[in-house]
Enzyme design. Structure first.
Site, mmCIF file in Angstrom:
data_model
loop_
_atom_site.group_PDB
_atom_site.id
_atom_site.type_symbol
_atom_site.label_atom_id
_atom_site.label_comp_id
_atom_site.label_asym_id
_atom_site.label_seq_id
_atom_site.Cartn_x
_atom_site.Cartn_y
_atom_site.Cartn_z
ATOM 1 N N ASP A 252 0.838 -1.335 0.005
ATOM 2 C CA ASP A 252 -0.069 -0.135 0.090
ATOM 3 C C ASP A 252 1.053 1.182 -0.021
ATOM 4 O OD1 ASP A 252 -3.239 0.687 1.549
ATOM 5 O OD2 ASP A 252 -2.142 1.793 0.099
HETATM 6 C C1 GLC Z 1 -4.459 4.184 -0.433
HETATM 7 C C2 GLC Z 1 -5.323 3.001 -0.095
HETATM 8 C C3 GLC Z 1 -5.247 1.990 -1.271
HETATM 9 C C4 GLC Z 1 -4.820 2.531 -2.546
HETATM 10 C C5 GLC Z 1 -3.767 3.191 -2.605
HETATM 11 C C6 GLC Z 1 -3.220 4.001 -3.841
HETATM 12 O O1 GLC Z 1 -4.117 4.746 0.911
HETATM 13 O O2 GLC Z 1 -5.317 2.185 1.334
HETATM 14 O O3 GLC Z 1 -6.445 1.166 -1.342
HETATM 15 O O4 GLC Z 1 -5.090 1.848 -3.343
HETATM 16 O O5 GLC Z 1 -3.434 4.084 -1.435
HETATM 17 O O6 GLC Z 1 -4.072 5.178 -3.901
#
Ligand code: GLC
Length: 716
Positions: A252
């Site tokens: 993430d």
């Molecule tokens: C965010 C989310 C994730 C998302 C990623 C990119 O913090 O937790 O679900 O795909 O970052 O935006």
């Protein structure tokens, strides 16, 4: 038959040879790569891309959110991209899809998402989000599917296969146990092995083993003391060794915290560490970038082996998608066909929770005036609560949908705002007075309320209660909606309440007094039209709750048996396997609305249940009949109960379901098969799935609380 078998075997041989050829291509590419080139591929080089190797014609990997639509463009380093054509299809949110209980629709949903991502030049779409809905307060429940691992397993496979059939990679997320937004970047989750195996992993296991998902996203939180994205047990031991996942683990955004662990414990691409490193957009500062890796004491052979495995996985997925010989679709974008799928999911996902005196459907000819009350009736939700935001080509709100369906009739539609959407806003007497006036002069009143999303591009949580990074403070209806509904009821008994949002809300202030209650979730760009068609009977609702709605938060298992949100460091899932209906049914607590509950404008009869056990398979057959006057769909649910278990087990567990379309008066025989793991539980003592041969009850019903037939069976 022999011809087919030989055809199949030769296809498998060809596929295997292709795989061998691809692996050989990959190995020869890796041999040519320098250390820097390998490192470049395993961390971000922009907000949503990781590096390729131009010298070797290896392209960048391009990713984009989100689970229910391709996110609006923002530049390579988060600055807004102006004048790009990024107004696309805004599908209903994940919980709406789950409420359809229709895996085939999941495939169509994924196909739309994959096609639009393809058209927008993306390689990976960062969805589906499938974390277990453990508490009604989690701000991201709207993005997820259910409290039940079996329903998740069935819905996630179709979605992933739909996306990947377009030559795009899905990214199942967030692995694992990311079930709250409070302290999501730091909280450490503790749970039993049984809870992990029976509740929190099955959706991911199905995504990998059955859905063949190409990529998976490591979650922000810690699990048993180690960051999820480089958690040895979750990533190396379970995902890559036990499940043989051969795709890419993408962190993430900002979820990597340790170079050595990320190298050794399976992080394949590090994204978004500019947030944790506060390094602005200096990608050379990332944990898996040159200087950090150089500082790790590790012998070169081991380092090379680890890096080669990461690069191999990235190249393998590239060959399965953007570098594939057979160019898949070029994708299409914001088309009528895609909006039609959004409409279908909304029509099948909206749930009729209560409908006294056959109040719905409303006959247009029987009314002169309809009052639509509530800011939610006129509020767009596509920009949603966080990274899952979509710039919708259009969004039909409930108010617009009702106006659309009444066009050309002489029915008057009045609107009153009813409440003000503002964080912690109390009841607004002026707005309530206006609403009461509109209600007093109407034949029928529709109050649209519930939770709210953010709706500004940049301000995710502007007054929102369903938003990434935030949990709800409680389950109470905000903005004085209870006062509004009770005031309206005083002047007009013909009231229906439409709840929007991510799930359960406390309706105990008025639910006995209104005639009809509908859960409409965030039903996407065609949601208003779908809702209107259900209100006026053009569509017979067939949605079923994928989550239990507790009467009060104090009766929700995470808040009774478990810890939530934990202390500032740890959260202990002492609710264990008793999540959702597994708790309410076992502990005999009456929910507001049960898991699997959803009414129809017709009625269904269940009869002739037969249960037969033979060589490890249990077949369940029954007749289901539409005994009402209108065509409709019923989700027949099959739960398993063990009569005298050797350890504490939930009173029932969903182990099969089928959505059956029936014309008025029509009946069909349906046959469902339970394989042996339908009866198993995870034994911590033996550290494996076990089944105690003996007597089980097969419970068949229209919801977990509306069992129509049951039969015992001896399972060997
Ligand atoms: C965010 C989310 C994730 C998302 C990623 C990119 O913090 O937790 O679900 O795909 O970052 O935006």
């Amino acid at each position: 038959m022999p011809f087919l078998l030989s055809l199949l075997s030769c296809c498998l041989q060809v596929a295997a040879q292709n795989n061998i050829a691809t692996e050989q291509k990959i190995n020869s590419l890796i041999k040519k790569m320098t250390l820097q080139e390998k490192l470049g591929m395993i961390h971000a080089n922009s907000s949503f891309t990781s590096n390729g190797v131009a010298r070797l014609n290896i392209p960048e990997l391009v990713m984009s959110d989100g689970p229910h639509g391709v996110r609006p463009e923002h530049g390579r380093d988060w600055e807004k991209d102006e004048n790009v054509n990024d107004s696309g299809t805004y599908l209903p949110t994940g919980n709406t899809l789950a409420a359809t209980w229709n895996p085939a629709l999941g495939y169509q949903y994924g196909a739309v998402l994959g096609s639009e991502a393809k058209w927008r030049g993306k390689d990976v779409i960062l969805g589906p989000g499938i974390n277990i809905i453990r508490t009604p307060l989690n701000g991201r429940n709207f993005e997820y599917l259910s409290e039940d691992p079996y329903l998740i397993s069935k819905m996630v496979v179709g979605y992933i296969q739909g996306v990947q059939a377009q030559g795009i990679s899905a990214c199942v997320k967030h692995f694992a146990a990311n079930n709250q937004e409070i302290l999501r970047n730091s909280i450490n989750v503790e749970m039993s092995e049984r809870a992990l195996r029976e509740i929190y992993l099955p959706g991911f296991k199905a995504a990998v083993l059955t859905g063949k998902v190409n990529t998976l996203m490591g979650a922000y939180n810690k699990f048993r003391g180690q960051w999820c994205t480089h958690n040895k047990y979750l990533i190396n031991d379970i995902l890559k060794k036990e499940w043989k996942f051969d795709g890419i683990v993408i962190s993430d955004w900002g979820a990597v915290h340790n170079t050595k662990e990320a190298l050794e414990n399976g992080t394949d691409i590090e994204m978004g560490s500019e947030f944790t490193l506060k390094s602005g957009t200096d990608y050379s500062k990332f944990f898996l970038a040159d200087s950090a890796v150089a500082s790790v004491k590790m012998d070169k052979v081991k380092l090379d082996k680890l890096l080669d495995d990461k690069v191999r996985r990235i190249l393998r997925i590239m060959y399965r998608t953007k570098l594939a010989a057979s160019k898949k679709s070029t994708g299409s974008y914001a088309t009528k066909e895609h909006s039609a799928v959004a409409a279908k999911v909304a029509e099948e996902g909206i749930v009729l929770l209560k409908n006294n005196d056959h109040f719905f459907p409303i006959q247009k000819k029987n009314i002169k005036t309809i009052a639509v009350i509530g800011e939610n009736a006129a509020r767009p939700n596509a920009y949603g609560g966080g990274s899952s935001q979509v710039k919708a080509l259009y969004e039909v709100t409930p108010l617009q949908g009702i106006k659309n369906i009444l066009k050309g009739t002489d029915v008057t539609v009045s609107y009153a705002r009813g409440y003000k959407i503002e964080r912690n806003a109390a009841a607004n007497d002026t707005l309530i007075a206006e609403a009461v006036k509109a209600a007093a002069n109407a034949d029928v009143v529709i109050v649209a309320g519930g939770w709210v999303h953010g709706y500004n591009y940049n301000v995710w949580n502007d007054n929102a209660y369903d938003a990434e990074g935030f949990d709800k403070p409680n389950m109470d209806m905000p903005f004085g909606q209870n006062e509004l509904i009770n005031a309206v009821l005083k002047v007009n008994p013909n009231v229906a309440v439409v709840l929007m949002g991510g799930g359960a809300i406390d309706v105990s202030g008025w639910d006995k007094k209104v005639k009809t209650i509908i859960e409409a979730w965030y039903p996407g760009m065609e949601g208003g039209n779908a809702l209107a068609k259900i209100i006026f009977g053009e569509i017979n609702p067939s949605g079923k709750l994928p989550v239990t709605f507790p009467k009060h938060l104090s009766e929700s298992p995470a808040h009774v048996l478990g810890e939530y949100p934990g202390d500032s460091v740890n959260v202990k899932y002492s609710d264990d396997i008793f999540v959702g209906y597994r708790y309410f049914d076992t502990y005999k607590v009456q929910p507001q609305f049960a898991f699997g509950h959803g009414l129809s404008y017709t009625s269904f009869e269940y009869k002739n249940l037969q249960v037969n056990y033979a060589n490890k398979a249990t077949t369940v057959t029954l007749i289901i009949k539409n005994t009402g006057g209108t065509a409709g769909a019923e989700v027949v649910q099959v739960y398993v109960n063990e009569k005298s278990p050797e350890i504490k087990r939930p009173e029932k567990e969903l182990k099969a379901f089928a959505k059956v379309m029936l014309k008025a008066g029509e009946e069909k025989q349906i046959k469902l098969t339970l394989d042996e793991n339908a009866f198993q539980y995870f034994s911590e003592a033996k550290n494996k799935w076990v089944m105690k041969p003996g007597r089980f009850n097969i419970l068949v019903g229209s919801s977990s609380a509306d069992i129509r037939l049951e039969k015992g069976v001896d399972v060997k």
